[in-house]
Design a protein around this motif. Sequence first.
Motif, PDB file in Angstrom:
ATOM      1  N   LYS A 195     -49.417   3.216  85.057  1.00 13.93           N
ATOM      2  CA  LYS A 195     -49.762   3.066  86.615  1.00 13.93           C
ATOM      3  C   LYS A 195     -48.533   2.177  87.202  1.00 13.93           C
ATOM      4  N   SER A 196     -47.905   1.144  86.455  1.00 20.21           N
ATOM      5  CA  SER A 196     -46.811   0.672  87.145  1.00 20.21           C
ATOM      6  C   SER A 196     -45.510   1.602  87.421  1.00 20.21           C
ATOM      7  N   GLY A 197     -45.535   2.357  86.229  1.00 19.94           N
ATOM      8  CA  GLY A 197     -44.503   3.541  86.804  1.00 19.94           C
ATOM      9  C   GLY A 197     -44.878   4.533  87.785  1.00 19.94           C
ATOM     10  N   VAL A 198     -45.897   4.833  87.909  1.00 20.37           N
ATOM     11  CA  VAL A 198     -46.410   5.481  89.021  1.00 20.37           C
ATOM     12  C   VAL A 198     -46.188   5.064  90.453  1.00 20.37           C
ATOM     13  N   GLY A 199     -46.217   3.564  90.436  1.00 24.12           N
ATOM     14  CA  GLY A 199     -45.798   2.949  91.676  1.00 24.12           C
ATOM     15  C   GLY A 199     -44.418   3.069  92.112  1.00 24.12           C
ATOM     16  N   GLY A 200     -43.525   2.885  90.780  1.00 23.65           N
ATOM     17  CA  GLY A 200     -42.213   2.757  90.885  1.00 23.65           C
ATOM     18  C   GLY A 200     -41.741   4.452  91.415  1.00 23.65           C
ATOM     19  N   LEU A 201     -42.019   5.217  90.811  1.00 21.94           N
ATOM     20  CA  LEU A 201     -41.924   6.529  91.033  1.00 21.94           C
ATOM     21  C   LEU A 201     -42.241   7.226  92.512  1.00 21.94           C
ATOM     22  N   THR A 202     -43.164   6.619  92.903  1.00 16.79           N
ATOM     23  CA  THR A 202     -43.820   7.018  94.198  1.00 16.79           C
ATOM     24  C   THR A 202     -42.605   6.414  95.078  1.00 16.79           C
ATOM     25  N   LYS A 203     -42.081   5.282  95.043  1.00 21.02           N
ATOM     26  CA  LYS A 203     -41.032   4.824  95.850  1.00 21.02           C
ATOM     27  C   LYS A 203     -39.691   5.571  95.879  1.00 21.02           C
ATOM     28  N   LEU A 204     -39.388   5.786  94.382  1.00 21.37           N
ATOM     29  CA  LEU A 204     -38.051   6.635  94.312  1.00 21.37           C
ATOM     30  C   LEU A 204     -38.094   7.657  95.056  1.00 21.37           C
ATOM     31  N   LEU A 205     -39.310   8.552  94.652  1.00 19.01           N
ATOM     32  CA  LEU A 205     -39.523   9.940  95.513  1.00 19.01           C
ATOM     33  C   LEU A 205     -39.668   9.805  96.716  1.00 19.01           C
ATOM     34  N   ALA A 206     -40.183   9.017  97.429  1.00 15.81           N
ATOM     35  CA  ALA A 206     -40.293   8.825  98.762  1.00 15.81           C
ATOM     36  C   ALA A 206     -38.521   8.530  99.232  1.00 15.81           C
ATOM     37  N   ASN A 207     -37.910   7.570  98.838  1.00 19.55           N
ATOM     38  CA  ASN A 207     -36.577   7.516  99.075  1.00 19.55           C
ATOM     39  C   ASN A 207     -35.665   8.572  99.169  1.00 19.55           C
ATOM     40  N   GLU A 208     -35.910   9.494  97.904  1.00 16.81           N
ATOM     41  CA  GLU A 208     -34.920  10.752  97.966  1.00 16.81           C
ATOM     42  C   GLU A 208     -35.584  11.871  98.850  1.00 16.81           C
ATOM     43  N   ASP A 260     -47.646  10.527 109.299  1.00 15.55           N
ATOM     44  CA  ASP A 260     -46.181  11.212 109.324  1.00 15.55           C
ATOM     45  C   ASP A 260     -45.196  10.005 108.990  1.00 15.55           C
ATOM     46  N   TYR A 261     -45.479   8.844 109.314  1.00 13.59           N
ATOM     47  CA  TYR A 261     -44.022   8.064 109.103  1.00 13.59           C
ATOM     48  C   TYR A 261     -44.528   7.007 108.201  1.00 13.59           C
ATOM     49  N   VAL A 262     -45.393   7.360 107.238  1.00 11.50           N
ATOM     50  CA  VAL A 262     -45.588   6.432 106.027  1.00 11.50           C
ATOM     51  C   VAL A 262     -45.062   6.999 104.835  1.00 11.50           C
ATOM     52  N   GLN A 263     -43.939   6.164 104.126  1.00 14.18           N
ATOM     53  CA  GLN A 263     -43.453   6.510 102.927  1.00 14.18           C
ATOM     54  C   GLN A 263     -43.280   5.552 101.833  1.00 14.18           C
ATOM     55  N   GLY A 264     -43.572   6.019 100.560  1.00 17.31           N
ATOM     56  CA  GLY A 264     -43.349   5.250  99.686  1.00 17.31           C
ATOM     57  C   GLY A 264     -44.654   4.007  99.459  1.00 17.31           C
TER      58      GLY A 264
END
Length: 251
Positions: free
Chosen positions: A160-173, A235-239
């Motif tokens: 679940k810590s990984g899910v948090g990090g991945l969510t931010k990475l994918l939002a960035n990309e 719509d303007y909420v990311q990561g």
Amino acid sequence: MARLFDLSGKVALVTGANTGIGQGIALALAGAGADIAAAGRSPATETVGKVEVLGRKAADFTADLSSVAAVQPLVDAVLDEFGRIDILVNNAGIIRRADAVDFTEADWDAVIDTNLKTLFFLCQAAGRHMIARGSGKIINIASLLTFQGGIRVPSYTASKSGVGGLTKLLANEWAAKGVQVNAIAPGYIATNNTAALQSDETRNRQIMERIPAGRWGDPADIGGAAVFLASAASDYVQGHILAVDGGWLAR
Ligand code: NAP
């Protein structure tokens, strides 16, 4: 204002939608107008029936998400049936409990494979489709253990810590490509996943004492956050990792 949250004409793929939080989310998305592709290893017959009562289309897809091999066939089957995926909710997940000194490799791999590895590759497969269309919303189900350590659940905390990090990475990309990736961190919700805690008198009392809202959450409590993150209202909420926890993290 209602239009901001309107999901009419949208198709949502929800994993683990037969029960618990996944069912709560599927019904909330359908209530806002979305059609539902329910995916999991157990039949989602009850969820499909309830979505249809709400006047939306629903279909059940069998997929054992402990293996990445299930991912592309699932996405292809949903696209064949519905023609599009506007919303992906990565909800399916498991937990294994044991002291860290005794924790087995099998319990490590099982949880990481389902909660983290398959989640990433489902994001990738649905994300490719969404990027090609220039829009999409992905909601990953995180946990309080995205923020905290917990005890006796090492692979769950890691996943679940990984899910948090991945969510931010994918939002960035993907934010600039029209695909939003966010997460919901449920607090203590009364489901099969937490049955052991609910039936342990001491742990149940300790948990209840710490929740400012003074009660366990219900799967329906997660639905509003899911509709928000699936709709134009966000719509303007990311990561972002949105805690829906009765105030637990504020304590
Ligand atoms: P649940 O009632 O146990 O539901 C878990 C769902 O995931 C079920 O539909 C389950 O299917 C499905 N699933 C598990 N392994 C699968 C696999 N290999 N392939 C396909 N589907 C699989 O638990 P829940 O509490 O609703 O949990 C849903 C999500 O919320 C999980 O990611 C969990 O970690 C997270 N969460 C829960 C809480 C809480 O307090 N309940 C708090 C934070 C986060 P089956 O019915 O076939 O097992």
